[in-house]
Design a protein around this motif. Sequence first.
Motif, PDB file in Angstrom:
ATOM      1  N   LEU A 109       0.848  -1.206   0.000  1.00  0.00           N
ATOM      2  CA  LEU A 109       0.000   0.000   0.000  1.00  0.00           C
ATOM      3  C   LEU A 109       0.882   1.254   0.000  1.00  0.00           C
ATOM      4  O   LEU A 109       0.676   2.180  -0.787  1.00  0.00           O
ATOM      5  N   ASN A 110       1.926   1.261   0.841  1.00  0.00           N
ATOM      6  CA  ASN A 110       2.823   2.426   0.900  1.00  0.00           C
ATOM      7  C   ASN A 110       3.559   2.616  -0.413  1.00  0.00           C
ATOM      8  O   ASN A 110       3.759   3.732  -0.865  1.00  0.00           O
ATOM      9  N   SER A 111       3.959   1.486  -1.030  1.00  0.00           N
ATOM     10  CA  SER A 111       4.748   1.593  -2.263  1.00  0.00           C
ATOM     11  C   SER A 111       3.931   2.212  -3.402  1.00  0.00           C
ATOM     12  O   SER A 111       4.488   2.733  -4.356  1.00  0.00           O
ATOM     13  N   THR A 112       2.613   2.152  -3.325  1.00  0.00           N
ATOM     14  CA  THR A 112       1.799   2.748  -4.400  1.00  0.00           C
ATOM     15  C   THR A 112       1.756   4.273  -4.274  1.00  0.00           C
ATOM     16  O   THR A 112       1.328   4.966  -5.191  1.00  0.00           O
ATOM     17  N   GLY A 113       2.167   4.772  -3.105  1.00  0.00           N
ATOM     18  CA  GLY A 113       2.143   6.212  -2.894  1.00  0.00           C
ATOM     19  C   GLY A 113       0.771   6.707  -2.465  1.00  0.00           C
ATOM     20  O   GLY A 113       0.563   7.901  -2.251  1.00  0.00           O
ATOM     21  N   ALA A 114      -0.192   5.795  -2.348  1.00  0.00           N
ATOM     22  CA  ALA A 114      -1.546   6.206  -1.956  1.00  0.00           C
ATOM     23  C   ALA A 114      -1.627   6.284  -0.435  1.00  0.00           C
ATOM     24  O   ALA A 114      -1.052   5.451   0.256  1.00  0.00           O
ATOM     25  N   GLY A 115      -2.316   7.274   0.053  1.00  0.00           N
ATOM     26  CA  GLY A 115      -2.476   7.383   1.509  1.00  0.00           C
ATOM     27  C   GLY A 115      -3.604   6.497   2.002  1.00  0.00           C
ATOM     28  O   GLY A 115      -4.354   5.939   1.203  1.00  0.00           O
ATOM     29  N   LEU A 116      -3.691   6.371   3.320  1.00  0.00           N
ATOM     30  CA  LEU A 116      -4.760   5.579   3.918  1.00  0.00           C
ATOM     31  C   LEU A 116      -6.051   6.410   3.881  1.00  0.00           C
ATOM     32  O   LEU A 116      -6.171   7.407   4.577  1.00  0.00           O
ATOM     33  N   ASP A 117      -6.950   6.006   3.005  1.00  0.00           N
ATOM     34  CA  ASP A 117      -8.194   6.759   2.825  1.00  0.00           C
ATOM     35  C   ASP A 117      -9.294   5.737   2.523  1.00  0.00           C
ATOM     36  O   ASP A 117      -9.686   5.524   1.381  1.00  0.00           O
ATOM     37  N   PRO A 118      -9.775   5.060   3.580  1.00  0.00           N
ATOM     38  CA  PRO A 118     -10.688   3.931   3.364  1.00  0.00           C
ATOM     39  C   PRO A 118     -11.991   4.311   2.667  1.00  0.00           C
ATOM     40  O   PRO A 118     -12.336   5.491   2.589  1.00  0.00           O
ATOM     41  N   LEU A 119     -12.675   3.275   2.212  1.00  0.00           N
ATOM     42  CA  LEU A 119     -13.934   3.475   1.492  1.00  0.00           C
ATOM     43  C   LEU A 119     -14.940   4.262   2.340  1.00  0.00           C
ATOM     44  O   LEU A 119     -15.692   5.070   1.833  1.00  0.00           O
ATOM     45  N   THR A 120     -14.914   4.029   3.655  1.00  0.00           N
ATOM     46  CA  THR A 120     -15.834   4.762   4.534  1.00  0.00           C
ATOM     47  C   THR A 120     -15.032   5.390   5.674  1.00  0.00           C
ATOM     48  O   THR A 120     -13.933   4.944   5.991  1.00  0.00           O
TER      49      THR A 120
END
Length: 625
Positions: A109-120
Motif C-alpha cells: 500500500l505504501n509503495s503505491t504512494g496512496a495514503g490511507l483513505d478507506p472506502l468509509t
Amino acid sequence: MEITVTSGKKITAFPNASLLESLKKAGIYLTSSCGGKGTCGKCKVIVRSGQAVSKSKMKLSKEEIDRGYVLACKTYPSGDLLIDIPKESMLIVEGKVVTGKSKDLLALLNSTGAGLDPLTSRIVIELPPPTLDDNISDLERLRRELLSQGMACLRVPFRFLPDLAKTIREEKWTITLSTIHTEDCEEIIRISSGDKKLPQYGAAIDIGTTTIVVFLVDLVTGKLIDVASTYNSQIRYGDDVITRIVHATEHNKLKELNDAVISDINTLLSVIIKNHHIDIESIDCLVFAGNTTMTHLFLGLDPAAIREEPYIPTANTFPLSFAGELGIGVNPNIPIYAFPCVASYVGGDIVSGILAAQLHKKQELSIFIDIGTNGEIVIGNSEWLVSAACSAGPCFEGSGMKCGMRATEGAIEGVTINRDTLEVDIKVIGEGVRPVGICGSGMIDVIAEMFFAGIIDQKGKLQEVVSGRVRKGEDGLEFVVYSGEGRDLVLTEPDIENIVRAKAAIYAGFSTLLKEVGFTFNDIEKIYIAGGFGKFLDIEKAIMIGMLPELPKDRFTYMGNTSVTGAYLCLLSRDLRTEAEEIAKKMTYLELSVSRSFMDEYMSGLFIPHTNIDAFPGVKKLMER
Ligand code: FES
C-alpha cells in the motif's frame, strides 16, 4: 441426543438433522462445497463411538470406511456420538500466518504512494443543544456543524430522518456519522448515538469460481486482522462459470447460486468476527473482486448473455450496493464496492490483480497471469493493456482432484523425487502438520518430478513397472505421493490428465495472445503470476512441465492471490479505487476461443513439456541427461 467432538465440545444433535447441520447450528463449520449433496467429499468426519445412520458412502475409500470416516452431510445420529473432525474438513481461518502477510500488504500500500483513505470513514460530532435563540431543526443543526468543520457537501438519505431526533438526543448531542465519499460529496451511511469512532473494520473479498477468501482489515491502521477461506458452494452446481450460467438461466436457479455465495461469505465473516470477538457493528464496508460471472451471481444479476455470442454482461461497472440489499449479515447500511470488470471473461479479479502488480504503471512490457479456474492473461505496460482468457479448470485449486486441496495448512506444496532411489520427499504447509491433501504447487512439482524420474511418459501416462508407488486404484493407475497415518495421498491418472490439459491451456493462452499483439516471449521483461498456489510456486518446475515459457527465472514474480490483495488496496484507498476504474477502462479484450491458433497451440501443449521441444531448450537438455 448429544454429539461430543474429541476436542471436548458437546453439542445437541437435532432430530432429523444431519451431522453437518447440527454442527453448523453449534457454530462448527465444515467445508461443504456440494451443499450437502454428498458429492464433494469435503465434509468427512470420523465416528469414534456411538450409533449413526450413514445414507451415502460416495467419495469415501474402503480404507476410510474401515477407519470410521463418514460424510457429515449424509450421516444422521441415532444415539449419542463421539466424533473427530479432521483438519481438512474444517472451514479455514488462518490466524497464525497473518503477521508477515499484514506487513507485506502495508508495504505494498505504501509503495503505491496512496495514503490511507478507506472506502468509509467515521466522524464524531458534538452538536450544540438547541435553545430558544438557536432553534433551527436537527438536520440543519447537523449540516451547520459539518459546514463549520469544512464538509460543505453532505447527502442525508431519507431513511435516516425518522430516527434522527432520537439518535442525536440519546447521548447528549454527541453522534457518530459513518460516511462514504461519492461523486464529490459525503453521503451518510449510518448515524449512531455517542462516540463510536473506534474500532472500524472492513472486509476485502475475493470471490473465485472455486474458492472464496475474506481479509478482515483494520480500517484505521490498514492492518490485516485475519484471513478466512472456503470453497465456493456454487461448486455444487458445476465447476466452471459456463455450467453455473446454464444452471442460473436454463434452470431458473439464479437465486440458488446467489444464496450459495452470500451464505459462504456470511459464514466466513461470522467465523472471523467471532474468533476476534469483534462487534458486527464495527464492520463499516466491504470491497470484493471476482470474475464477471461471479460478480453477476453475487449481485444477483442475470448472467445469461455472458455465455452467448457476442458475450455481453449486464454491467461492467457497478453502482454501490448495500449489505441489506444483498443479504450480507452485517449492518444493512454497509456499502459494498464491486471491482469493475472488463468483459464477459475478464473480470474485476484481473483488474484487481493488475492493480496489485502495479503493471499499469510500468514502462517495461510485462505479462500478468492469474491461474484459477480460468487462466486470465494480460499483456502491456503503462500505455496499453490487452487481456484474454483460457479455461484451465479448477485442478490447481484442488477441486476435481482425488486428493486435491487448497493451499492451506496440511497441503503438500512441494515434492521432490530422488531420481536413483525414487524416494519421495514432501514439503507440507504448516509446522509439524500431517499432510492431508495436495495443493496446486504440489501437483506441478509431482508432475515435473515424476516426468524426470521416468514415472510418467510425455503424455502423462503412469509407467507401472518403474516404481512401487504406482498402483492400481479405483480410478485406474495412481501414484502414492504420501503414505502414513490416515489415508494415502495419491495422484491418479485422471488427475494427471487434468493437470496436463490445464497447463496446455495456460501456455496456449500465453503464446496465442503474444502472437495476436505481435510480440514473442523474448520481448517480455516481467511475468507476474497470480493464483492460489500458497506461498511458493516452483517456477522451474512449472517451466519443466511446459506451463510457463522458458525464460530466465528472475523475470518471474509469483504474487499469490492478487484478487484479494487488490480488494485490500481499494478498501483502504480512494486513489487506488480510481486507478482500478482507469485500468478497467483502458484494458482491451481478445476472444481466444474463436482463434484457430489457440486450438493448435493447445493441442501442441498436451505433451510434457511441449510438442515443440525447441521452445524449451533447457528442459530438452535435462531430458537428454
Ligand atoms: Fe458432504 Fe459435500 S459431501 S458437503
